[in-house]
Design an enzyme around this catalytic site. Structure first.
Site, PDB file in Angstrom:
ATOM      1  N   ASP A   1      12.298  11.086 -22.277  1.00  0.00           N
ATOM      2  CA  ASP A   1      12.362  11.810 -21.261  1.00  0.00           C
ATOM      3  C   ASP A   1      12.702  13.509 -21.365  1.00  0.00           C
ATOM      4  O   ASP A   1      12.347  14.197 -21.802  1.00  0.00           O
ATOM      5  CB  ASP A   1      13.868  10.649 -20.940  1.00  0.00           C
ATOM      6  CG  ASP A   1      13.671  10.509 -19.315  1.00  0.00           C
ATOM      7  OD1 ASP A   1      13.505  11.742 -18.387  1.00  0.00           O
ATOM      8  OD2 ASP A   1      13.729   9.809 -19.119  1.00  0.00           O
TER       9      ASP A   1
ATOM     10  N   HIS B   1       9.301  14.836 -20.877  1.00  0.00           N
ATOM     11  CA  HIS B   1       9.277  15.167 -19.650  1.00  0.00           C
ATOM     12  C   HIS B   1       9.398  16.508 -19.122  1.00  0.00           C
ATOM     13  O   HIS B   1       9.966  16.495 -17.776  1.00  0.00           O
ATOM     14  CB  HIS B   1       9.711  14.087 -18.581  1.00  0.00           C
ATOM     15  CG  HIS B   1       9.978  12.291 -18.526  1.00  0.00           C
ATOM     16  ND1 HIS B   1      10.240  11.597 -18.420  1.00  0.00           N
ATOM     17  CD2 HIS B   1       9.083  12.601 -19.731  1.00  0.00           C
ATOM     18  CE1 HIS B   1       9.393  10.063 -19.061  1.00  0.00           C
ATOM     19  NE2 HIS B   1       8.730  10.683 -19.594  1.00  0.00           N
TER      20      HIS B   1
END
Ligand SMILES: *[C@@H]1O[C@H](CO)[C@@H](O)[C@H](O)[C@H]1NC(C)=O
Ligand SMILES: *[C@@H]1O[C@H](CO)[C@@H](O)[C@H](O)[C@H]1NC(C)=O
Ligand SMILES: *[C@@H]1O[C@H](CO)[C@@H](O)[C@H](O)[C@H]1NC(C)=O
Length: 379
Positions: free
Chosen positions: A197, A220
């Site tokens: 993430d 991310h």
């Protein structure tokens, strides 16, 4: 070991950890220190509470601390945390040891990737939380395989993170590297973060953050947001992100807000960034929603203003390298872009910029131009 750890990572050592902590925390010496030696310790979910007597306390991790490797260990306990420091000031967590969250059992039942499981879970433990603290730091420590977020800093003032390494697989769900919430005056420097993430994410009430010398990937990207979920009044300002490198990440410099949110994100600078095959190197998404597009169009929004993007180069793995997708009702203003050169990661392919309701100035930006020059009406 002095406080009765029993084994090399097999039986639960959390009571010994707690005893060592309580001894340090209640100690009248000027600068107590807990030292976790170079061995492996198995530790159940545990909270190290303050306030402590000393104004400065050090927690040195030289060994490896491992979490229970099966979610059942959290039955009847708060499944949002594994290790936490709560209400401790002047705490320095350091040492070259490792915090191993053994998250696979949680990942395998996470709703994010296994929504078909009847008992899938959306909340999994954060490996290490710092809650309500002043003047504290985390340095030189390694983190691997947290069930969810690796490090959470919440309700803290003056916090430094330096020289940490965080590593989890690309496909591990919601394993943010470092998440900051309700905190002010922070520095995050010289760190290498790869996870499933955001490498670093910034939540709703955060100001004065300096992030520099970061290697991010997989992951991310570095995200401000998502902000304003559930209609909160966001206050995020004075965020400076510089000298970061993104490799194979889904985003680079990202700001994402929910339409239902209110408040502001202002005075943000991203500079000296390098992108290597990043899907969305520069992105603002003011219509963030999960799943994408499922939220109603609204008149509200988190106001984004005074955002600078400077000195960035590298490659985009998708066509839209710059995407400032702002809301019609609450446009982005005061955007400044300078010296940006992005190309496609695929030889011979073109890149493009997309701007919706994004107002500001740009100089020497490719792909571009894309910002609107006129000032938006303040509504
Ligand atoms: C941190 O400092 C602030 C301001 O000095 C104070 O209000 C707050 O209670 C302190 N936090 C803790 C955990 O002591
Ligand atoms: C913007 O933020 C920087 C720190 O990132 C700070 O030094 C500066 O004073 C801020 N500017 C305004 C107008 O608040
Ligand atoms: C911009 O946001 C809207 C609303 O979520 C979405 O439909 C559209 O695809 C986005 N555009 C780009 C280029 O990302």
């Amino acid at each position: 070991i002095d406080y009765g750890t029993r084994s090399e990572g097999v039986t639960d050592d959390s009571q010994a950890f707690l005893k060592a902590w309580n001894a340090a925390c209640s100690s009248a010496v000027e600068h107590p220190r807990v030292i976790i030696p170079q061995k492996t310790f198995f530790v159940n979910p545990i909270k190290f509470r303050g306030p402590c007597k000393a104004t400065k306390i050090t927690f040195t991790i030289l060994g490896t601390i491992i979490a229970p490797n099966w979610p059942i260990a959290w039955d009847g306990l708060d499944s949002s945390q594994w290790l936490a420091f709560d209400n401790v000031n002047g705490l320095n967590v350091d040492g070259f040891g490792t915090i191993d969250g053994q998250g696979k059992g949680w990942w395998d039942q996470s709703c994010r990737y296994h929504s078909q499981l009847e008992q899938c879970t959306t909340l999994a433990p954060t490996a290490l939380k710092f809650l309500s603290c002043n003047g504290s730091s985390l340095s030189n420590t390694n983190f691997i395989n947290s069930p969810q977020t690796h490090v959470l800093i919440k309700g803290c003032n003056e916090f430094e993170v330096n020289n940490v390494v965080i590593e989890s697989p690309r496909n591990s769900p919601n394993t943010d590297g470092i998440h900051i919430h309700s905190s002010h005056n922070l520095q995050i420097t010289n760190s290498k973060i790869g996870s499933g993430d955001d490498c670093i994410s910034i939540g709703d009430y955060v100001s004065n953050v300096e992030i520099s010398n970061i290697m991010c990937g997989p992951g991310h990207g570095i995200s401000i947001g998502s902000l304003g979920r559930g209609g909160t009044y966001v206050k995020v300002e004075k965020i400076h992100i510089s000298n970061a490198q993104f490799e194979g990440t889904t985003n680079g410099a990202r700001i994402k807000t929910w339409q239902i949110g209110k408040g502001y994100v202002r005075n943000v600078t991203f500079e000296n960034l390098i992108f290597m095959s990043v899907k969305n190197p520069i992105i603002i998404d003011q219509n963030y929603c999960v799943p994408r597009g499922s939220c109603k169009q609204r008149e509200t929004g988190v106001r984004i203003s005074d955002v600078t993007y400077k000195n960035m180069y590298g490659t985009s793995s998708t066509k839209i390298a710059i995407n400032l997708n702002c809301s019609q009702s609450v446009p982005c203003s005061g955007i400044f872009m300078q010296s940006i050169q992005l190309e496609s990661a695929h030889a011979g392919k073109q890149v493009a910029a997309n701007c919706n309701s994004a107002f500001g100035e740009e100089e020497n930006v490719f792909p571009g131009p894309c910002l609107s020059k006129s000032k938006p009406l303040i509504n």
